[in-house]
Design a protein around this motif. Structure first.
Motif, mmCIF file in Angstrom:
data_model
loop_
_atom_site.group_PDB
_atom_site.id
_atom_site.type_symbol
_atom_site.label_atom_id
_atom_site.label_comp_id
_atom_site.label_asym_id
_atom_site.label_seq_id
_atom_site.Cartn_x
_atom_site.Cartn_y
_atom_site.Cartn_z
ATOM 1 N N UNK A 82 0.836 -1.210 0.000
ATOM 2 C CA UNK A 82 0.000 0.000 0.000
ATOM 3 C C UNK A 82 0.870 1.258 0.000
ATOM 4 N N UNK A 83 1.981 1.233 0.718
ATOM 5 C CA UNK A 83 2.897 2.375 0.737
ATOM 6 C C UNK A 83 3.538 2.607 -0.616
ATOM 7 N N UNK A 84 3.898 1.526 -1.300
ATOM 8 C CA UNK A 84 4.464 1.641 -2.653
ATOM 9 C C UNK A 84 3.432 2.243 -3.592
ATOM 10 N N UNK A 85 2.191 1.749 -3.533
ATOM 11 C CA UNK A 85 1.136 2.260 -4.415
ATOM 12 C C UNK A 85 0.904 3.757 -4.178
ATOM 13 N N UNK A 86 0.913 4.173 -2.933
ATOM 14 C CA UNK A 86 0.718 5.594 -2.586
ATOM 15 C C UNK A 86 1.818 6.459 -3.215
ATOM 16 N N UNK A 87 3.075 5.993 -3.130
ATOM 17 C CA UNK A 87 4.187 6.750 -3.702
ATOM 18 C C UNK A 87 4.151 6.736 -5.227
ATOM 19 N N UNK A 88 3.762 5.614 -5.828
ATOM 20 C CA UNK A 88 3.643 5.563 -7.292
ATOM 21 C C UNK A 88 2.617 6.590 -7.781
ATOM 22 N N UNK A 89 1.535 6.727 -7.056
ATOM 23 C CA UNK A 89 0.506 7.712 -7.411
ATOM 24 C C UNK A 89 1.071 9.131 -7.336
#
Length: 116
Positions: A82-89
């Protein structure tokens, strides 16, 4: 491997270092390298490390780690999916990347056309 809605554009795996790396490239000229392995920050705990990438227009097809974004000035470790997805966004939402300036070396004139 997907990180939420994000599917990697490239991936590589190393059996020797037990490492998985996924790269994402966005239209704004930024991207991300997401790694998990023995030597990544958080890898031993099963967590991910993210580095922001920037496309280098002067070297076609080459992406380089970028240390000057509002997101980070280094890699970010200890991330769950979830943290990776947040940063990718956040990376995808950055304004368009400007290419690095190429520096030209000014060479001294030899004085061949000099009028003395």
């Amino acid at each position: 491997m997907k990180f939420g809605a994000y599917t990697p554009d490239d991936e590589s795996h190393s059996r020797c270092f037990v490492t998985s790396t996924y790269e994402f490239y966005f239209k704004n000229g930024y991207g991300a390298s997401v790694t998990r392995g023995m030597n990544s920050y958080g890898g031993k705990e099963g967590l991910w490390e993210l580095a922001v990438l920037k496309y280098r227009k002067e070297v076609w097809g080459y992406w380089d780690i970028c240390y000057d974004t509002p997101i980070t000035n280094d890699v970010i470790g200890g991330l769950d999916v979830a943290g990776v997805e947040k940063l990718l966004k956040r990376i995808e939402a950055l304004p368009e990347a400007k290419s690095r300036k190429r520096f030209r070396v000014k060479r001294p004139r030899l004085g061949l056309n000099r009028r003395d």
